[in-house]
Design a protein around this motif. Structure first.
Motif, PDB file in Angstrom:
ATOM      1  N   ASP A 406       5.907   0.917   0.790  1.00 43.42           N
ATOM      2  CA  ASP A 406       6.723   0.016   1.814  1.00 43.42           C
ATOM      3  C   ASP A 406       8.020   0.727   2.341  1.00 43.42           C
ATOM      4  N   ALA A 407       8.711   1.540   1.405  1.00 38.36           N
ATOM      5  CA  ALA A 407       9.763   1.984   1.855  1.00 38.36           C
ATOM      6  C   ALA A 407       9.802   2.912   3.065  1.00 38.36           C
ATOM      7  N   ASN A 408       8.575   3.720   2.925  1.00 39.93           N
ATOM      8  CA  ASN A 408       8.243   4.836   3.883  1.00 39.93           C
ATOM      9  C   ASN A 408       7.884   4.419   5.358  1.00 39.93           C
ATOM     10  N   LEU A 409       7.837   3.115   5.497  1.00 44.39           N
ATOM     11  CA  LEU A 409       7.975   2.361   6.881  1.00 44.39           C
ATOM     12  C   LEU A 409       9.317   2.262   7.384  1.00 44.39           C
ATOM     13  N   THR A 410      10.391   2.569   6.711  1.00 46.80           N
ATOM     14  CA  THR A 410      11.952   2.034   7.057  1.00 46.80           C
ATOM     15  C   THR A 410      12.645   3.305   6.787  1.00 46.80           C
ATOM     16  N   TYR A 411      12.688   3.950   5.808  1.00 48.52           N
ATOM     17  CA  TYR A 411      13.773   5.045   5.635  1.00 48.52           C
ATOM     18  C   TYR A 411      13.476   6.231   6.439  1.00 48.52           C
ATOM     19  N   GLU A 412      14.590   6.979   6.682  1.00 47.00           N
ATOM     20  CA  GLU A 412      14.418   8.148   7.495  1.00 47.00           C
ATOM     21  C   GLU A 412      14.023   7.828   8.878  1.00 47.00           C
ATOM     22  N   GLY A 413      14.487   6.589   9.461  1.00 45.70           N
ATOM     23  CA  GLY A 413      14.097   6.050  10.874  1.00 45.70           C
ATOM     24  C   GLY A 413      13.000   4.833  10.726  1.00 45.70           C
ATOM     25  N   GLU A 414      13.453   3.463  10.969  1.00 45.79           N
ATOM     26  CA  GLU A 414      12.596   2.418  11.191  1.00 45.79           C
ATOM     27  C   GLU A 414      11.473   3.026  12.117  1.00 45.79           C
ATOM     28  N   ASN A 415      10.343   2.617  11.645  1.00 43.02           N
ATOM     29  CA  ASN A 415       9.106   3.245  12.663  1.00 43.02           C
ATOM     30  C   ASN A 415       9.233   2.856  14.118  1.00 43.02           C
ATOM     31  N   HIS A 416       9.532   1.629  14.461  1.00 46.03           N
ATOM     32  CA  HIS A 416       9.288   1.257  15.714  1.00 46.03           C
ATOM     33  C   HIS A 416      10.512   1.829  16.790  1.00 46.03           C
TER      34      HIS A 416
END
Length: 528
Positions: A406-416
């Motif tokens: 789940d964290a991959n979708l946010t850290y290093e830039g929120e996907n959208h």
């Protein structure tokens, strides 16, 4: 341990990590919803992942991307990401943006004398790096930079390893000289005493607290109050300050300096795409194996059929399996390109197309990280559902994979937000397409746009399933789609501007159905 001098096979590396005592899982203890019998406290989990990290630091083969990351993620996601933060983000930032005077930090990291982390995000600013507010003001008399956090909203946060263990951090702050802000620059900042792990005076540091997953990583926050660091701690490859306070940079064009910096910032996004892929592979392996042995229904009087034989089940899992193969090949390619880019920067090999390559890597990673993350999110959830009630058991492992992913979708830039970096890169190209100018990039991901107008005029002529499934046909379909979406996205943006909207709102109102779809199609054709 037989792996230190290179040349190990993937299975050997997996066996060493899997069989090491610090990676053994106590399967006799189960966590419960009331929290009274948790497997371990957050602190204990962080310490365990640190012990696991110590093993990873002894295996020199882990410098080889992205194979080692995939193997390590299968065994211990928290320890792997902690390793990635220290070795890939901290060290990569120093190698890409520092010079010879900073190599001591990398040596100390490799020898275990210090542990580094990477601190870019602030409480109130994540993706909007241009408006970050932590400052590094140059003091000419003392020849030091003075770090300050104006308020809590400017505190650096979410840095992996910072909460309890990091002794040093790469901090991004606004460089200020004589009241003039020269923009975001990076600094190597001592945070804690390496022997006592107590924070230095002028540093406030703490743990972000328990998360829904990856609790072996001690994400932290940090604030500064008139905290002085040596002038030499500025990572000065892209910009430097003389003793008397003059700012110097090898880039006359600020956009080129920004482009070179963007390439360096891509390390996390490139690695996260590999991590997403690996988590999806693990979930798919569990679900497909389960589907091969789980039997339900069948012809009257006959043996029940494995659920993998059902068309509906195949339709749910096999497209994700196919996507994973494509994603893995692309991730391997982009990882190798990025690490060669990093090595060249570290060795002082500055090619003429370096800034352009940095921007292209940034565009690719800004789209691949979201698209791979979303694809694997959906794959993992489908895997959970195809395993029925058994997939809901913690013992299946899919729930932990889902939480950790789940964290991959946010850290290093929120996907959208992040994916807009890619569409912004592409939208600048349409005027060149209209003029039939040659469009070329170091990695050739946009070269086909040179013939954009001809591509749009071309008619679809595949007439059989075999022709449609031909790789060349698929690539041509995607090239047409990217060109078409680029055309209508640019026209939409121009119409918004002509209607009197500010550029900010015009771009905002061009995202849904247009710019976002453009970036998704672009990375999909790039993956092919």
């Amino acid at each position: 341990m037989g792996l230190e001098n290179g040349g190990c096979r993937e299975n050997d590396l997996y066996s060493v990590i899997r069989d090491h005592p610090d990676y053994k899982v106590d399967k006799t203890v189960l966590s419960t919803f009331d929290g009274q019998r948790r497997v371990a406290t957050v602190q204990a989990m962080a310490q365990k992942s640190m012990d696991q990290l110590a093993l990873l630091n002894t295996i020199h083969n882990l410098k080889m991307p992205p194979t080692a990351t995939r193997i390590m993620m299968q065994v211990s996601p928290s320890a792997t990401i902690k390793y990635v933060v220290g070795d890939r983000l901290f060290s990569s930032a120093i190698m890409n943006m520092g010079t010879k005077r900073h190599m001591k930090f990398i040596s100390d990291m490799e020898e275990g004398k210090i542990f580094g982390c990477y601190a870019l995000t602030e409480i109130a600013h994540g993706s909007n790096v241009r408006n970050m507010r932590c400052t590094a003001t140059y003091d000419k008399q003392k020849k030091v930079f003075v770090l300050n956090t104006p308020d809590f909203e400017a505190a650096k946060c979410w840095a992996g390893g910072l909460g309890q263990l990091a002794t040093h951090a790469v901090i991004y702050a606004m460089l200020v000289i004589d009241g003039h802000n020269y923009g975001l620059h990076s600094f190597v900042v001592p945070v804690r005493n390496p022997k006592t792990l107590l924070p230095h005076p002028g540093v406030i540091v703490g743990d972000m607290g328990e998360k829904i997953g990856l609790n072996g990583i001690d994400n932290g926050f940090i604030q500064f109050e008139n905290y002085e660091i040596p002038k030499e701690n500025l990572l000065n490859k892209l910009g430097d300050v003389t003793d008397d306070g003059k700012y110097t940079t090898p880039f006359k064009d600020p956009n080129k300096r920004h482009g070179a910096a963007l390439g360096s910032l891509s390390a996390g996004r490139v690695t996260i795409a590999v991590i997403c892929e690996t988590m999806g592979v693990k979930a798919l392996t569990i679900a497909i194996r389960y589907a091969g042995v789980r039997r339900q229904f069948g012809p009257d009087g006959k043996t029940e059929v494995p659920i993998m034989e059902y068309q509906t089940h195949q339709h749910r899992l096999l497209p994700f399996l196919a996507a994973t193969y494509i994603i893995r090949n692309f991730n391997t390619y982009l990882s190798e390109v990025f690490y060669q880019f990093s090595i060249d920067r570290m060795m002082g090999i500055e090619s003429e197309d370096g800034p352009e390559k940095g921007m292209e890597i940034h565009a690719l990673s800004s789209a691949s990280k979201p698209v791979v993350g979303w694809t694997m999110r959906d794959a993992i959830q489908e895997c959970r559902e195809t395993c029925g009630g058994h997939g809901y058991l913690k013992a299946s492992g899919i729930g932990d994979i889902r939480n950790d992913h789940d964290a991959n979708l946010t850290y290093e830039g929120e996907n959208h937000v992040l994916i807009q970096q890619c569409s912004n890169y592409l939208l600048k190209l349409w005027p060149h397409v209209l003029k039939r100018q040659t469009i070329s990039s170091p990695l050739h991901s946009i070269d086909f746009l040179t013939h954009g107008l001809d591509i749009l005029a071309k008619k679809f002529n595949a007439r059989s399933t075999q022709e449609i499934c031909c790789p060349n046909t698929i690539i041509e379909i995607y090239q047409w789609l990217v060109t078409y979406l680029l055309k209508i996205s640019h026209e939409k943006l121009e119409n918004q501007l002509k209607s009197g909207k500010l550029q900010f709102w015009a771009k905002n109102d061009t995202q849904v159905y247009y710019a976002k779809s453009l970036a998704v199609a672009y990375i999909q054709v790039s993956e092919y």
